[in-house]
Design a protein around this motif. Structure first.
Motif, PDB file in Angstrom:
ATOM      1  N   LEU A   1       0.837  -1.202   0.000  1.00  0.00           N
ATOM      2  CA  LEU A   1       0.000   0.000   0.000  1.00  0.00           C
ATOM      3  C   LEU A   1       0.871   1.252   0.000  1.00  0.00           C
ATOM      4  O   LEU A   1       1.934   1.278   0.618  1.00  0.00           O
ATOM      5  CB  LEU A   1      -0.906   0.024   1.232  1.00  0.00           C
ATOM      6  CG  LEU A   1      -1.981  -1.052   1.308  1.00  0.00           C
ATOM      7  CD1 LEU A   1      -2.751  -0.916   2.616  1.00  0.00           C
ATOM      8  CD2 LEU A   1      -2.934  -0.963   0.128  1.00  0.00           C
TER       9      LEU A   1
ATOM     10  N   GLU B   1      -2.315   3.740   3.318  1.00  0.00           N
ATOM     11  CA  GLU B   1      -2.113   3.347   4.714  1.00  0.00           C
ATOM     12  C   GLU B   1      -2.822   4.345   5.634  1.00  0.00           C
ATOM     13  O   GLU B   1      -3.472   3.964   6.605  1.00  0.00           O
ATOM     14  CB  GLU B   1      -0.632   3.261   5.049  1.00  0.00           C
ATOM     15  CG  GLU B   1       0.056   2.063   4.425  1.00  0.00           C
ATOM     16  CD  GLU B   1       1.554   2.035   4.685  1.00  0.00           C
ATOM     17  OE1 GLU B   1       2.095   2.986   5.310  1.00  0.00           O
ATOM     18  OE2 GLU B   1       2.190   1.050   4.265  1.00  0.00           O
TER      19      GLU B   1
ATOM     20  N   TYR C   1      -5.372   6.220   4.804  1.00  0.00           N
ATOM     21  CA  TYR C   1      -6.796   5.948   4.615  1.00  0.00           C
ATOM     22  C   TYR C   1      -7.231   4.776   5.503  1.00  0.00           C
ATOM     23  O   TYR C   1      -8.257   4.842   6.173  1.00  0.00           O
ATOM     24  CB  TYR C   1      -7.112   5.648   3.137  1.00  0.00           C
ATOM     25  CG  TYR C   1      -8.528   5.181   2.952  1.00  0.00           C
ATOM     26  CD1 TYR C   1      -9.559   6.098   2.809  1.00  0.00           C
ATOM     27  CD2 TYR C   1      -8.851   3.823   2.967  1.00  0.00           C
ATOM     28  CE1 TYR C   1     -10.878   5.682   2.670  1.00  0.00           C
ATOM     29  CE2 TYR C   1     -10.171   3.399   2.835  1.00  0.00           C
ATOM     30  CZ  TYR C   1     -11.171   4.329   2.696  1.00  0.00           C
ATOM     31  OH  TYR C   1     -12.470   3.905   2.576  1.00  0.00           O
ATOM     32  N   GLY C   2      -6.452   3.710   5.516  1.00  0.00           N
ATOM     33  CA  GLY C   2      -6.787   2.526   6.310  1.00  0.00           C
ATOM     34  C   GLY C   2      -6.882   2.833   7.798  1.00  0.00           C
ATOM     35  O   GLY C   2      -7.794   2.343   8.484  1.00  0.00           O
ATOM     36  N   ARG C   3      -5.964   3.651   8.301  1.00  0.00           N
ATOM     37  CA  ARG C   3      -6.004   4.043   9.721  1.00  0.00           C
ATOM     38  C   ARG C   3      -7.268   4.848  10.021  1.00  0.00           C
ATOM     39  O   ARG C   3      -7.935   4.636  11.037  1.00  0.00           O
ATOM     40  CB  ARG C   3      -4.761   4.849  10.099  1.00  0.00           C
ATOM     41  CG  ARG C   3      -3.492   4.015  10.202  1.00  0.00           C
ATOM     42  CD  ARG C   3      -2.345   4.794  10.806  1.00  0.00           C
ATOM     43  NE  ARG C   3      -1.987   5.996  10.059  1.00  0.00           N
ATOM     44  CZ  ARG C   3      -1.154   6.043   9.034  1.00  0.00           C
ATOM     45  NH1 ARG C   3      -0.576   4.936   8.587  1.00  0.00           N
ATOM     46  NH2 ARG C   3      -0.884   7.185   8.429  1.00  0.00           N
TER      47      ARG C   3
ATOM     48  N   LYS D   1     -10.070   4.858   8.261  1.00  0.00           N
ATOM     49  CA  LYS D   1     -11.245   3.995   8.077  1.00  0.00           C
ATOM     50  C   LYS D   1     -11.458   3.149   9.327  1.00  0.00           C
ATOM     51  O   LYS D   1     -12.605   2.937   9.754  1.00  0.00           O
ATOM     52  CB  LYS D   1     -11.072   3.117   6.833  1.00  0.00           C
ATOM     53  CG  LYS D   1     -12.209   2.146   6.604  1.00  0.00           C
ATOM     54  CD  LYS D   1     -13.553   2.842   6.444  1.00  0.00           C
ATOM     55  CE  LYS D   1     -14.671   1.808   6.346  1.00  0.00           C
ATOM     56  NZ  LYS D   1     -15.987   2.381   6.585  1.00  0.00           N
ATOM     57  N   ALA D   2     -10.391   2.673   9.941  1.00  0.00           N
ATOM     58  CA  ALA D   2     -10.517   1.895  11.177  1.00  0.00           C
ATOM     59  C   ALA D   2     -11.159   2.746  12.273  1.00  0.00           C
ATOM     60  O   ALA D   2     -11.994   2.262  13.040  1.00  0.00           O
ATOM     61  CB  ALA D   2      -9.156   1.371  11.614  1.00  0.00           C
TER      62      ALA D   2
ATOM     63  N   GLN E   1     -12.288   1.166  -1.606  1.00  0.00           N
ATOM     64  CA  GLN E   1     -12.573  -0.216  -1.232  1.00  0.00           C
ATOM     65  C   GLN E   1     -14.073  -0.448  -1.081  1.00  0.00           C
ATOM     66  O   GLN E   1     -14.847  -0.058  -1.949  1.00  0.00           O
ATOM     67  CB  GLN E   1     -11.750  -0.588  -0.004  1.00  0.00           C
ATOM     68  CG  GLN E   1     -10.262  -0.451  -0.292  1.00  0.00           C
ATOM     69  CD  GLN E   1      -9.391  -0.457   0.949  1.00  0.00           C
ATOM     70  OE1 GLN E   1      -9.802  -0.070   2.027  1.00  0.00           O
ATOM     71  NE2 GLN E   1      -8.153  -0.876   0.779  1.00  0.00           N
TER      72      GLN E   1
END
Length: 190
Positions: free
Chosen positions: A3, A8, A10-12, A14-15, A34
């Motif tokens: 990623l 990365e 974005y993932g944090r 989103k969590a 996603q």
């Protein structure tokens, strides 16, 4: 798949956003990635595209312009979705490396402050119910007007009283302590 630093980030975020659809600010657009992109593109009838289209696993994405985002957010909230907003916290032209972003707001049916999701001259109540072996408590709030009230009942007729109060108030959103599996049967009927 490796990623990028932006994905990365974005993932944090989103969590942190949980089950809310994450509107991730990128310049003049809010982008969704996603699963959020799959859901939002269908709910909003907007084009689904992808990042890294040439990769074996392209990342689904869709986006909306910042200037018209409120309309799209209203449409999602009216369909029962929660929306989280991740804003850029610094000027991208002044940023060194990745632009800092963070969640600045989560919008749910009971926390809408403006736009098409509100009906003039009607309250937009966010309510909460707590039940124990002695009775129940019911609190409700309209964040647009500041109206707030709490009622409690003890004894055996709390279910009927709660049902009458629920019908009178007609909240747009309900918060229940604990997991959804622990909702008493009386609350499920309401």
């Amino acid at each position: 798949m490796q990623l990028t630093p932006m994905m990365e980030q974005y993932g944090r975020l989103k969590a942190k956003a949980g089950d809310a659809l994450l509107f991730f600010r990128m310049g003049d657009f809010y982008e969704l990635f996603q699963d959020d992109a799959l859901v939002a593109s269908k709910a909003l009838n907007i084009v689904l595209t992808a990042r890294n289209k040439q990769d074996d696993s392209p990342i689904p994405m869709c986006g909306v312009p910042i200037h018209s985002a409120e309309n799209y957010i209203d449409r999602l909230v009216q369909q029962g979705f929660k929306v989280a907003i991740a804003e850029q916290l610094e000027d991208p032209q002044q940023a060194e490396g990745l632009v800092k972003r963070d969640l600045v707001r989560i919008i749910t049916p009971g926390t809408v402050l403006s736009g098409g999701s509100l009906t003039p001259k009607e309250h937009n109540f966010l309510a909460s119910i707590a039940v124990d072996c002695t009775g129940a408590g019911f609190a409700y709030l309209d964040v647009t007007t500041g109206t707030f009230a709490v009622t409690t009942w003890e004894g055996q007729d709390w279910q009927g009283a709660l049902s009458r109060e629920w019908s009178r108030v007609q909240p747009r959103e309900l918060l229940i302590p604990g997991s959804g599996d622990s909702i008493p049967e009386a609350l499920q009927r309401i």
